[in-house]
Write a protein that holds these residues in place. Structure first.
Motif, short mmCIF file in Angstrom:
data_model
loop_
_atom_site.label_atom_id
_atom_site.label_comp_id
_atom_site.label_asym_id
_atom_site.label_seq_id
_atom_site.Cartn_x
_atom_site.Cartn_y
_atom_site.Cartn_z
N TYR A 155 -38.56 -18.17 -32.68
CA TYR A 155 -39.13 -17.91 -33.96
C TYR A 155 -37.96 -18.52 -35.03
CZ TYR A 155 -41.18 -15.27 -38.07
OH TYR A 155 -41.59 -15.37 -39.47
N SER A 158 -34.77 -17.01 -38.95
CA SER A 158 -34.01 -15.71 -38.43
C SER A 158 -33.37 -14.93 -39.63
CB SER A 158 -32.76 -16.43 -37.92
OG SER A 158 -31.84 -17.22 -38.78
N TYR A 165 -30.30 -12.79 -38.46
CA TYR A 165 -30.66 -12.27 -36.99
C TYR A 165 -30.87 -13.26 -36.13
CZ TYR A 165 -31.53 -8.02 -39.36
OH TYR A 165 -31.53 -6.66 -40.29
N THR A 167 -33.48 -13.93 -33.38
CA THR A 167 -35.01 -13.81 -33.33
C THR A 167 -35.72 -14.38 -32.28
OG1 THR A 167 -35.51 -15.40 -35.08
CG2 THR A 167 -34.95 -13.15 -35.91
N GLN A 168 -36.77 -13.81 -31.76
CA GLN A 168 -37.81 -14.24 -31.06
C GLN A 168 -39.19 -13.58 -31.19
OE1 GLN A 168 -37.45 -15.32 -26.82
NE2 GLN A 168 -35.53 -16.58 -27.38
N GLN A 169 -40.20 -14.38 -30.61
CA GLN A 169 -41.63 -13.75 -30.94
C GLN A 169 -41.88 -13.62 -29.87
OE1 GLN A 169 -44.06 -16.38 -33.36
NE2 GLN A 169 -45.87 -14.99 -33.03
N ILE A 185 -42.41 -9.89 -33.50
CA ILE A 185 -41.11 -10.77 -33.80
C ILE A 185 -39.96 -9.58 -33.84
CG2 ILE A 185 -40.02 -12.03 -35.39
CD1 ILE A 185 -42.70 -12.75 -36.70
N TYR A 187 -35.90 -8.61 -34.24
CA TYR A 187 -35.06 -9.17 -35.20
C TYR A 187 -33.72 -8.20 -34.31
CZ TYR A 187 -37.88 -10.98 -38.47
OH TYR A 187 -38.96 -11.83 -39.46
#
Length: 278
Positions: A155, A158, A165, A167-169, A185, A187
């Motif tokens: 993602y 960030s 952060y 982050t990933q989705q 998403i 964080y």
């Protein structure tokens, strides 16, 4: 697959912000059916995950240690828009398959994989089913990131409210849960790797993904405390969330207390025969 039902707690979250309060509730779960415990004799579920983000987050949350326990219990007071939505005690197995919510007025809701049973005096089965899966899953979320059907990808943003952060989705395989077009998403704090915020959309009720993306929400996990060496958030805050602005408007909050791992017996999650099913 139980995952398909329990994940539906997220899939109906837009209902939270606009629906009326449930009956005020909570009483202690029958002490004859549970005893406090630190560990079980069952081997922990091994985690094999090639996604570095998920692996680090689940390691930070001590996922394997968490899953080595039999069950966990906590008191919860949940409010939205100034109205008390839930005041009760939640008991759930750490693998999320079975649980019971005991309300202050004595009403109980049991869930056993895909089945939900509730005190016959209670009304609105759809809301009962929603609540049975929603609140335990919010609690269990950091320990379920690599459940079957989950897919993670990068993602790009960030930053959230001036903090950076990891982050990933999260998206889902077709056929996973009731609304596989939903996304989330995550964080994670860059130093601790603990989940700080999870933003999400819900397409429940017939909304398209495009419609749901007009009003995304988020849950913020705060005040982590160590319970038997495992970090658990004692407070949640629910927000409106926007991709650029971040957390914008506070919608609700929850306070958790008396958090403890417990042992359960074969009858703990058996609903009385007089209970209704939804």
């Amino acid at each position: 697959m139980y995952y398909q039902s329990i994940i539906s707690f997220f899939l109906f979250t837009l209902i939270i912000a606009c629906s009326s309060p449930e009956e005020k509730a909570a009483s202690d779960i029958d002490s004859n059916s549970i005893t406090t415990t630190e560990t079980t004799t069952e081997a922990p579920q091994k985690h094999q995950n090639e996604n570095a983000f998920v692996a680090k987050v689940e390691e930070a949350h001590h996922r394997e240690d968490f899953l080595s326990k039999k069950a966990i219990q906590f008191d919860i007071v949940l409010t939205f828009g100034g109205n008390e939505r839930l005041n009760g005690t939640i008991l759930t197995t750490t693998d999320s398959r079975r649980g019971v919510i005991t309300h202050k007025n004595g009403h109980k809701v049991y869930y056993n994989e895909n089945d939900v049973y509730y005190s016959p005096e209670m009304e609105n089965p759809q809301r009962i089913r929603f609540g049975a899966y929603t609140w335990p899953y919010f609690f269990l979320y950091p320990y379920k990131l690599s459940d079957p059907g989950t897919n993670w990808k990068a993602y790009e943003n960030s930053m959230l409210n001036d903090k950076e952060y990891f982050t990933q989705q999260l998206t889902f395989d077709a056929g996973t849960g009731d609304d596989p077009e939903d996304w989330y998403i995550a964080y994670a704090d860059k130093e601790t790797h603990l989940i700080d915020v999870a933003a999400y959309i819900v397409t429940a009720g017939g909304s398209t993904q495009a419609e749901a993306e007009k009003d995304p929400h988020a849950i913020q996990y705060k005040d982590y405390t160590m319970i038997d060496g495992i970090p658990i958030a004692q407070n949640w805050i629910f927000w409106e969330w926007r991709k650029e602005e971040g957390l914008t408007k506070e919608l609700g909050a929850a306070t958790l207390s008396n958090i403890k791992f417990v042992n359960v017996n074969e009858n703990t999650f058996d609903a009385p025969e007089s209970f209704s099913k939804t």
